[in-house]
Design a protein around this motif. Structure first.
Motif, PDB file in Angstrom:
ATOM      1  N   ALA A   1      50.691 -82.281 -10.437  1.00 24.81           N
ATOM      2  CA  ALA A   1      50.496 -80.875 -10.118  1.00 24.81           C
ATOM      3  C   ALA A   1      51.259 -80.512  -8.855  1.00 24.81           C
TER       4      ALA A   1
ATOM      5  N   SER B   1      51.947 -77.828  -5.758  1.00 23.91           N
ATOM      6  CA  SER B   1      51.221 -76.822  -4.996  1.00 23.91           C
ATOM      7  C   SER B   1      52.068 -76.374  -3.812  1.00 23.91           C
TER       8      SER B   1
ATOM      9  N   LYS C   1      50.197 -73.597 -14.624  1.00 20.30           N
ATOM     10  CA  LYS C   1      49.493 -74.490 -13.698  1.00 20.30           C
ATOM     11  C   LYS C   1      50.451 -75.303 -12.832  1.00 20.30           C
ATOM     12  N   ASN C   2      51.757 -75.065 -12.989  1.00 20.63           N
ATOM     13  CA  ASN C   2      52.759 -75.841 -12.235  1.00 20.63           C
ATOM     14  C   ASN C   2      52.512 -77.340 -12.374  1.00 20.63           C
ATOM     15  N   THR C   3      52.239 -77.754 -13.594  1.00 18.70           N
ATOM     16  CA  THR C   3      51.855 -79.138 -13.845  1.00 18.70           C
ATOM     17  C   THR C   3      52.719 -79.725 -14.954  1.00 18.70           C
TER      18      THR C   3
END
Length: 118
Positions: free
Chosen positions: A21, A23, A73-75
């Protein structure tokens, strides 16, 4: 910042799902990928996925590993199946990140250990 999870100890033939992930002050993420480094060996590309969803795999993992991503989710994920002892390595996540200030960075995660027992 990239944070990986999902590594562990598994028997040969088993499966794991790795997650990574991103962030921070992210405007966009370009390609995301997984690399691995076994003891005494160079880091190698395992799989990569573009922002549009195109994928590419190392020959050694084709048909066993699947990379995917959730842009909301930027995952990025790596589903690893039919694991072999030679898959044992530290797996690193990588992403090309553009920040909200439009700076571009090549970001690496801290790595997650995958150990496959025979």
């Amino acid at each position: 910042q990239l944070v990986e999870s999902g590594g562990g100890l598994v028997q040969a033939g088993g499966s794991l799902r790795l997650s990574c992930a991103a962030s921070g002050s992210i405007f966009s993420i370009n390609a995301m990928g997984w690399y691995r480094q076994a003891p005494g060996k160079q880091r190698e590309l395992v799989a990569v996925i573009t922002s549009g969803g195109s994928t590419n795999y190392a020959d050694s993992v084709k048909g066993r590993f699947t990379i995917s991503r959730d842009n909301a989710k930027n995952t990025v994920y790596l589903q690893v199946n039919s694991l072999k002892p030679e898959d044992t390595a530290v797996y690193y996540c990588n992403a090309g990140v553009t920040t909200t200030r439009f700076h571009e960075y090549d970001v690496w995660g801290q790595g997650t250990q995958v150990t496959v027992s025979s």
